[in-house]
Motif scaffolding. Structure first.
Motif, PDB file in Angstrom:
ATOM      1  N   ASP A 144       3.147   2.773  -5.413  1.00  0.00           N
ATOM      2  CA  ASP A 144       2.941   3.829  -4.430  1.00  0.00           C
ATOM      3  C   ASP A 144       3.684   3.513  -3.126  1.00  0.00           C
ATOM      4  O   ASP A 144       4.292   4.379  -2.509  1.00  0.00           O
ATOM      5  N   SER A 145       3.633   2.220  -2.731  1.00  0.00           N
ATOM      6  CA  SER A 145       4.312   1.822  -1.491  1.00  0.00           C
ATOM      7  C   SER A 145       5.810   2.068  -1.558  1.00  0.00           C
ATOM      8  O   SER A 145       6.444   2.375  -0.572  1.00  0.00           O
ATOM      9  N   PHE A 146       6.359   1.907  -2.756  1.00  0.00           N
ATOM     10  CA  PHE A 146       7.807   2.067  -2.898  1.00  0.00           C
ATOM     11  C   PHE A 146       8.167   3.439  -3.463  1.00  0.00           C
ATOM     12  O   PHE A 146       9.100   3.563  -4.251  1.00  0.00           O
ATOM     13  N   HIS A 147       7.405   4.440  -3.112  1.00  0.00           N
ATOM     14  CA  HIS A 147       7.688   5.829  -3.495  1.00  0.00           C
ATOM     15  C   HIS A 147       7.862   5.992  -4.998  1.00  0.00           C
ATOM     16  O   HIS A 147       8.772   6.688  -5.444  1.00  0.00           O
ATOM     17  N   GLY A 148       7.052   5.300  -5.774  1.00  0.00           N
ATOM     18  CA  GLY A 148       7.123   5.479  -7.222  1.00  0.00           C
ATOM     19  C   GLY A 148       8.261   4.732  -7.893  1.00  0.00           C
ATOM     20  O   GLY A 148       8.502   4.895  -9.080  1.00  0.00           O
ATOM     21  N   ASN A 149       8.980   3.904  -7.138  1.00  0.00           N
ATOM     22  CA  ASN A 149      10.059   3.108  -7.731  1.00  0.00           C
ATOM     23  C   ASN A 149       9.439   1.909  -8.455  1.00  0.00           C
ATOM     24  O   ASN A 149       9.263   0.828  -7.887  1.00  0.00           O
ATOM     25  N   ALA A 150       9.107   2.128  -9.722  1.00  0.00           N
ATOM     26  CA  ALA A 150       8.334   1.133 -10.462  1.00  0.00           C
ATOM     27  C   ALA A 150       9.085  -0.180 -10.655  1.00  0.00           C
ATOM     28  O   ALA A 150       8.495  -1.258 -10.608  1.00  0.00           O
ATOM     29  N   GLU A 151      10.391  -0.086 -10.854  1.00  0.00           N
ATOM     30  CA  GLU A 151      11.171  -1.309 -11.088  1.00  0.00           C
ATOM     31  C   GLU A 151      11.170  -2.209  -9.868  1.00  0.00           C
ATOM     32  O   GLU A 151      10.953  -3.419  -9.952  1.00  0.00           O
ATOM     33  N   LEU A 152      11.412  -1.578  -8.713  1.00  0.00           N
ATOM     34  CA  LEU A 152      11.412  -2.347  -7.470  1.00  0.00           C
ATOM     35  C   LEU A 152      10.030  -2.938  -7.219  1.00  0.00           C
ATOM     36  O   LEU A 152       9.890  -4.109  -6.849  1.00  0.00           O
ATOM     37  N   ALA A 153       8.996  -2.128  -7.484  1.00  0.00           N
ATOM     38  CA  ALA A 153       7.624  -2.589  -7.276  1.00  0.00           C
ATOM     39  C   ALA A 153       7.329  -3.791  -8.159  1.00  0.00           C
ATOM     40  O   ALA A 153       6.748  -4.785  -7.711  1.00  0.00           O
TER      41      ALA A 153
END
Lengths: 133, 155
Positions: free
Chosen positions: A35-44
């Motif tokens: 959620d913190s990374f706007h849904g960027n799951a890979e980065l998260a």
């Protein structure tokens, strides 16, 4: 021999505690990070993994440094007190680290969600929406 | 909302100056400045004529939301990294009618902000009420064939 047993008990409990906390954070923190990374799951996932590595290094490092004692342990009572004392410190450090992590995540999240809705509804809606140019 | 299209009045020197100011600010939302009434504006927003008059300042989001005049001024501030909080504050019913004055004051003088931080809405409103708006100096030189433009409304 009390001191050697104390050290082992201390190491066993502290390291396991660290592993348990790190796993919990890794598992439960994942969705928060996505959620913190706007849904960027890979980065998260990447940040999550890096955070866990850092968490292990700091905590196990602290556990190792805090192992040594000058106390003379002559009976079971003193041994238990020593182990309890040391583990107490480790837990406090783990707790502080945990809240610090949460604080950092929340900051990231606020920045990510730094999009409060416009303060009023639009005056009109254009249909179709403008094409990008 | 990723882009805001700002339809500004190209005939107005003051508006062009404010447009330059907008473009050098750090912004959360991309700002695309389009001269109002230009061929580009007409091809991008063919239906706009029914919504906005020639003198309205118009801001349109990439989602098709149209904001007019005071709302449009506030939306420009809302797009900017440094002024979003002020946009939210200036949207209060007391200050909204003074959006244009607020925008001009903020864009000309950064010190204003620090002065406003402790003030309540009423004090800000009083101060903004005293701001004199320059009339558009470019009115007389409006190109032939372009309608409207009797007052300066674009950025």
């Amino acid at each position: 021999m009390y001191i050697v047993y104390s050290y082992f008990v201390y190491l066993f409990i502290s390291v396991n505690l660290t592993i348990w906390v790190a796993r919990t954070l890794h598992k439960r923190g994942a969705i928060f990070l996505v959620d913190s990374f706007h849904g960027n799951a890979e980065l998260a996932a990447s940040v999550n993994h890096l955070l866990v590595v850092g968490f292990y290094l700091i905590n196990i490092g602290f556990v190792a440094l805090a192992l040594k004692t000058e106390a003379v342990i002559g009976n079971t009572r003193a041994a238990i007190e020593l182990v309890s004392d040391k583990i107490g410190y480790v837990m406090l450090i783990l707790g502080a680290m945990h809240f610090f992590n949460l604080y950092v995540f929340t900051r990231i999240r606020h920045r990510g969600n730094g999009t409060p809705r416009p303060p009023f509804a639009p005056d009109a809606i254009l249909r179709p929406a403008p094409a990008r140019s | 909302m990723k882009t805001l299209y700002v339809l500004y009045d190209e005939r107005c020197a003051l508006c062009k100056q404010l447009k330059e100011w907008l473009l050098v600010q750090r912004s959360w939302i991309g700002l695309s400045m389009i001269p109002a009434g230009s061929a580009r504006a007409k091809s991008m927003f063919p239906a706009l004529e029914k919504i906005a008059g020639a003198n309205d300042l118009v801001v349109i989001s990439d989602g098709g939301e149209v904001y007019l005049n005071n709302h449009a001024w506030i939306m420009c501030l809302y797009a900017l990294a440094e002024y979003r909080d002020w946009a939210l504050r200036l949207a209060s019913p007391l200050l909204l009618p003074l959006a244009r004055q607020a925008f001009e004051t903020l864009s000309k003088n950064r010190q204003t902000i620090s002065r406003w931080i402790g003030s309540d809405e009423r004090a800000i409103a009083t101060e903004l009420g005293e701001v004199a708006l320059d009339t558009c100096p470019a009115q007389s030189t409006k190109p032939v064939g372009v309608e409207g433009g009797s007052k300066c409304s674009g950025v």
